[in-house]
Design an enzyme around this catalytic site. Structure first.
Site, PDB file in Angstrom:
ATOM      1  N   SER A 152      10.194  -0.049   9.827  1.00 53.84           N
ATOM      2  CA  SER A 152       9.360   0.467   9.770  1.00 53.84           C
ATOM      3  C   SER A 152       9.860   1.976  10.868  1.00 53.84           C
ATOM      4  CB  SER A 152       7.865   0.365  10.757  1.00 53.84           C
ATOM      5  OG  SER A 152       6.842   1.453  11.233  1.00 53.84           O
TER       6      SER A 152
ATOM      7  N   TYR B 191       4.509  -5.016  17.380  1.00 53.38           N
ATOM      8  CA  TYR B 191       4.581  -5.288  16.743  1.00 53.38           C
ATOM      9  C   TYR B 191       5.749  -4.647  16.065  1.00 53.38           C
ATOM     10  CZ  TYR B 191       4.041  -2.632  11.304  1.00 53.38           C
ATOM     11  OH  TYR B 191       5.039  -2.457  10.935  1.00 53.38           O
TER      12      TYR B 191
HETATM   13  P1  NAD Z   1      -0.552  -5.059   3.222  1.00 54.31           P
HETATM   14  O1  NAD Z   1      -1.455  -5.667   4.091  1.00 54.31           O
HETATM   15  O2  NAD Z   1      -1.125  -4.333   2.243  1.00 54.31           O
HETATM   16  O3  NAD Z   1       0.898  -5.994   2.976  1.00 54.31           O
HETATM   17  C1  NAD Z   1       0.800  -7.262   4.044  1.00 54.31           C
HETATM   18  C2  NAD Z   1       0.657  -8.669   3.652  1.00 54.31           C
HETATM   19  O4  NAD Z   1       1.136  -9.218   4.743  1.00 54.31           O
HETATM   20  C3  NAD Z   1       0.019  -8.898   3.136  1.00 54.31           C
HETATM   21  O5  NAD Z   1      -0.727  -8.552   1.655  1.00 54.31           O
HETATM   22  C4  NAD Z   1      -0.011 -10.613   3.010  1.00 54.31           C
HETATM   23  O6  NAD Z   1       0.229 -11.167   2.009  1.00 54.31           O
HETATM   24  C5  NAD Z   1       1.383 -10.272   4.091  1.00 54.31           C
HETATM   25  N1  NAD Z   1       1.525 -11.610   5.310  1.00 54.31           N
HETATM   26  C6  NAD Z   1       0.930 -11.107   6.659  1.00 54.31           C
HETATM   27  N2  NAD Z   1       0.924 -11.484   7.201  1.00 54.31           N
HETATM   28  C7  NAD Z   1       1.576 -13.565   6.682  1.00 54.31           C
HETATM   29  C8  NAD Z   1       1.661 -14.785   6.931  1.00 54.31           C
HETATM   30  N3  NAD Z   1       1.554 -14.763   8.387  1.00 54.31           N
HETATM   31  N4  NAD Z   1       2.146 -15.310   5.576  1.00 54.31           N
HETATM   32  C9  NAD Z   1       2.278 -14.637   4.589  1.00 54.31           C
HETATM   33  N5  NAD Z   1       2.017 -13.800   4.289  1.00 54.31           N
HETATM   34  C10 NAD Z   1       2.251 -12.354   4.938  1.00 54.31           C
HETATM   35  O7  NAD Z   1      -0.118  -3.919   4.224  1.00 54.31           O
HETATM   36  P2  NAD Z   1       1.427  -3.200   3.750  1.00 54.31           P
HETATM   37  O8  NAD Z   1       1.111  -2.112   4.987  1.00 54.31           O
HETATM   38  O9  NAD Z   1       1.709  -2.633   2.178  1.00 54.31           O
HETATM   39  O10 NAD Z   1       2.424  -3.748   4.656  1.00 54.31           O
HETATM   40  C11 NAD Z   1       3.402  -4.466   3.549  1.00 54.31           C
HETATM   41  C12 NAD Z   1       4.798  -4.026   5.549  1.00 54.31           C
HETATM   42  O11 NAD Z   1       4.569  -2.738   5.619  1.00 54.31           O
HETATM   43  C13 NAD Z   1       4.602  -4.756   6.336  1.00 54.31           C
HETATM   44  O12 NAD Z   1       5.687  -5.885   6.787  1.00 54.31           O
HETATM   45  C14 NAD Z   1       4.537  -3.374   7.409  1.00 54.31           C
HETATM   46  O13 NAD Z   1       4.672  -4.207   8.483  1.00 54.31           O
HETATM   47  C15 NAD Z   1       5.005  -2.335   6.684  1.00 54.31           C
HETATM   48  N6  NAD Z   1       4.968  -1.389   7.023  1.00 54.31           N
HETATM   49  C16 NAD Z   1       3.901  -0.446   6.754  1.00 54.31           C
HETATM   50  C17 NAD Z   1       3.253   0.526   7.053  1.00 54.31           C
HETATM   51  C18 NAD Z   1       1.826   1.317   6.589  1.00 54.31           C
HETATM   52  O14 NAD Z   1       1.887   2.224   7.401  1.00 54.31           O
HETATM   53  N7  NAD Z   1       0.876   0.864   5.924  1.00 54.31           N
HETATM   54  C19 NAD Z   1       3.895   1.131   7.984  1.00 54.31           C
HETATM   55  C20 NAD Z   1       5.475   0.870   8.416  1.00 54.31           C
HETATM   56  C21 NAD Z   1       5.785  -0.081   8.018  1.00 54.31           C
END
Ligand code: NAD
Ligand code: MG
Length: 295
Positions: free
Chosen positions: A184, A197
């Protein structure tokens, strides 16, 4: 014709909305765009076998859709409560003519996480692409209020699970395989309310760069995707305080393109990194942050 990135997706204020962690994408307003209607494949991952964690929703779903349309069979992991989102992804993968494998379970559980790799290998008849997208994010404004329970949970999900998956997978990954982590912009420029985080994302960057060196002699490439602010269930289920939701990506935090990204805007990057086009890329962090600083 190229599309103007400023107007390609909505920059309207998002409605405030809260769901318990991890949040169900199909209950969000608006529903994030993961490329369901737009991603077109061209055989770039034909015959590949991929496991994608967090593949039910958001960025992981965008990767799953793109991979299937590029010709890969895809297994996804997610939490059992996310089954409604996962079923939609299963159908999307199958509609692309590929095998879809659903492997629900909690990545904080070491035994489950180790067995996840073997289930994926069994169901896909091999594995050459390990895409770790799952993550948890809970905003806490004051570090003195950050519980040990949350601290441990965030590090288990975001960091420890990667070690367990990679340790089990390495003996089975053929040369040419690709491991992709999800870091991220927070790994470089931490928000003050993400004191657990953001450091997990710095750890993921270090893990990616070190593992790339260790696995280079096996012909296994390791890279990371560093997103900026993307509209997803992570944000509305505690990742941001509710007062940040309306202007998310516009002001809190502010991305120079003036809007939040949509997961669909990352599918192609996960494809590229896994594909033959990226055969000389290892140990890199590929950012797509809407212009936020990420290095
Ligand atoms: P999202 O909520 O759609 O996806 C995150 C997923 O993580 C969930 O769907 C879930 O299945 C999984 N998860 C969480 N805890 C878990 C556990 N204990 N066991 C198994 N699965 C688990 O959100 P997203 O934004 O698509 O996130 C995906 C990735 O992108 C993450 O690693 C997040 O940190 C990263 N990210 C997101 C953003 C943003 O702005 N959305 C920015 C930077 C990084
Ligand atoms: Mg989800």
């Amino acid at each position: 014709m190229p599309q103007n990135p400023i107007t390609k997706y909505t920059n309207e204020d998002f409605p405030k909305q809260f769901q318990e962690q991890p949040g169900i994408q199909r209950e969000m307003t608006p529903i994030p765009d993961c490329g369901e209607k737009t991603y077109k494949g061209s055989g770039q991952l034909k015959g590949r076998k991929a496991l994608i964690t967090g593949g039910d929703s958001g960025i992981g779903r965008a990767a799953a859709i793109a991979y299937a349309r590029e010709g890969a069979d895809v297994a996804i992991n997610y939490l059992p409560v996310e089954e409604p989102d996962a079923q939609e992804v299963k159908k999307l993968i199958e509609d692309a003519g590929q095998k879809a494998v659903l492997l629900p379970g909690d990545l904080r559980d070491e035994d489950f996480t180790r067995s996840l790799i073997h289930s994926a290998i069994k169901e896909l008849d091999g594995l050459d692409t390990l895409v770790m997208v799952a993550g948890e994010q809970q905003a806490v404004e004051d570090i003195t209020n950050l519980s040990t329970e949350q601290l441990v949970s965030t590090f288990q999900t975001n960091v420890f699970s990667m070690y367990w998956m990679v340790q089990e997978a390495i003996p089975h990954l053929p040369a040419g395989s690709s491991i992709i982590t999800t870091s991220s912009v927070e790994g470089y420029d931490p928000s003050p309310m993400l004191m657990d985080y953001a450091p997990t994302k710095s750890a993921i960057i270090g893990f990616t760069k070190g593992l790339a060196k260790q696995l280079s002699s096996k012909g296994i490439r390791v890279n990371s995707v560093a997103p900026g602010p993307y509209w997803s269930a992570l944000q509305i289920s505690g990742g941001q305080p509710q007062e940040n939701i309306p202007k998310f990506g516009k002001e809190t935090p502010a991305a120079p393109l003036g809007r939040a990204g949509q997961p669909a805007e990352l599918g192609g990057l996960y494809v590229y990194i896994a594909s033959e086009h990226a055969s000389y890329a290892t140990g890199h962090v590929f950012s797509a942050t809407g212009g936020m600083r990420a290095n």
